[in-house]
Design an enzyme around this catalytic site. Structure first.
Site, PDB file in Angstrom:
ATOM      1  N   ASP A 175       0.829  -1.202   0.000  1.00  7.30           N
ATOM      2  CA  ASP A 175       0.000   0.000   0.000  1.00  7.30           C
ATOM      3  C   ASP A 175       0.865   1.254   0.000  1.00  7.30           C
ATOM      4  OD1 ASP A 175       0.881  -0.195   2.613  1.00  7.30           O
ATOM      5  OD2 ASP A 175      -1.092  -0.067   3.540  1.00  7.30           O
ATOM      6  N   SER A 176       2.185   1.057   0.057  1.00  8.60           N
ATOM      7  CA  SER A 176       3.123   2.157  -0.179  1.00  8.60           C
ATOM      8  C   SER A 176       2.965   2.738  -1.567  1.00  8.60           C
ATOM      9  CB  SER A 176       4.566   1.675   0.021  1.00  8.60           C
ATOM     10  OG  SER A 176       4.817   0.506  -0.746  1.00  8.60           O
TER      11      SER A 176
ATOM     12  N   GLU B 296       9.361  -3.883  10.981  1.00  6.67           N
ATOM     13  CA  GLU B 296       9.720  -2.588  10.406  1.00  6.67           C
ATOM     14  C   GLU B 296      10.188  -1.616  11.482  1.00  6.67           C
ATOM     15  OE1 GLU B 296       8.067   1.004   7.509  1.00  6.67           O
ATOM     16  OE2 GLU B 296       6.871  -0.817   7.782  1.00  6.67           O
TER      17      GLU B 296
END
Length: 286
Positions: free
Chosen positions: A47-48, A184
């Site tokens: 979705d980046s 992350e």
């Protein structure tokens, strides 16, 4: 070098503690083809795409329809790597029925697994998806869909209590049935401990060298991003090369050096003569 072996979910699991997994984002068919040719193991339609390609400030505005569009494009460009689709904001949070419907749509459109953000709070949803036959990759640490709560893209797990929360989240995802977990922007020693204590592979991004694999955004690693995150590394000079190519194109067009006089398809002499006659006739009737 040929990379013929198809990557699968069991294949990802089998890499735990072995040869490191490589994962790269892709949003279109040409990029997907390049990644397949390079032997990348996992291709993530992230979705980046929202902030990298679509011009949004974050991933929050990205919709299911937009994600499906890009999944279809990437699917057409690749065959070897395992294709994973990010579940966008509010596509799985409302409840398990909605999550199953949306994740199932991704699989129907060509994805082979989905990724969602969260720890214990999404474990029930993960278990429901897996029970429905949908492979799931987890994601803990910095979760971009929660930047409004976090106040920005800040590293997570920087004290013992929050680090323990991330560890617990990873273990909850493992118990729920994920086949891999993205870590992350967490300290490398925390990532080392999660990797040690989870039976499924970990894939790090800004999490140091102790994960079972690494993931990066394509635009960052080829040098196309103007302001890449501090943990990223560019193995190419994409912006420089693109600017050079575009400047050369503009100069050659403006100067008349390109295209050449024979840069297009020519009409045979007889057809050209007939064309000129037709033009004269049309001109006389105008």
């Amino acid at each position: 070098m040929a990379f013929a072996t198809k990557m699968t979910v069991p294949g990802v699991r089998a890499r735990k503690g072995g040869k490191a997994l490589t994962c790269v984002t892709a949003y279109d068919a040409p990029t997907a083809a390049l990644l397949d040719e390079a032997g990348v193991d996992l291709v993530l339609v992230g979705d980046s795409v929202g902030n990298v390609v679509l011009g949004y400030e974050s991933t929050i505005p990205v919709t299911m329809d937009e994600m499906v569009h890009h999944v279809r494009a990437v699917r057409r460009g690749m065959s070897r790597a395992l294709l994973i689709a990010d579940m966008p904001f509010l596509s799985y949070q409302p409840g398990t029925e909605e999550a199953i419907r949306n994740a199932g749509r991704f699989l129907k459109e060509g994805a082979e697994a989905v990724k969602l953000e969260g720890g214990p709070e999404v474990a029930g949803t993960v278990a429901a998806l897996v029970a429905a036959g949908i492979p799931v990759m987890g994601h803990v640490g910095l979760m971009p869909q929660r930047l409004r709560l976090l106040g920005g893209p800040r590293s997570q797990g920087r004290d013992a209590a929050s680090a323990a929360g991330i560890w617990r989240g990873a273990r909850a995802l493992e118990r729920a049935g994920v086949f891999a977990i993205v870590l992350e922007s967490v300290p490398s020693e925390l990532a080392r401990r999660v990797t040690r204590d989870c039976a499924v592979p970990t894939v790090g991004i800004g999490a140091g060298p102790f994960c079972d694999g690494q993931v990066l955004v394509f635009h960052d690693l080829v040098g196309l991003t103007a302001s890449p995150p501090p943990f990223a590394k560019a193995w190419g000079r994409g912006r420089l090369e693109f600017r050079r190519a575009l400047a050369g194109y503009r100069r050659d067009v403006e100067s008349g050096r390109w295209p050449s006089a024979r840069g297009g398809a020519d009409l045979p002499v007889a057809e050209l003569a007939e064309l000129d006659a037709m033009i004269r006739d049309l001109g006389d009737k105008a």
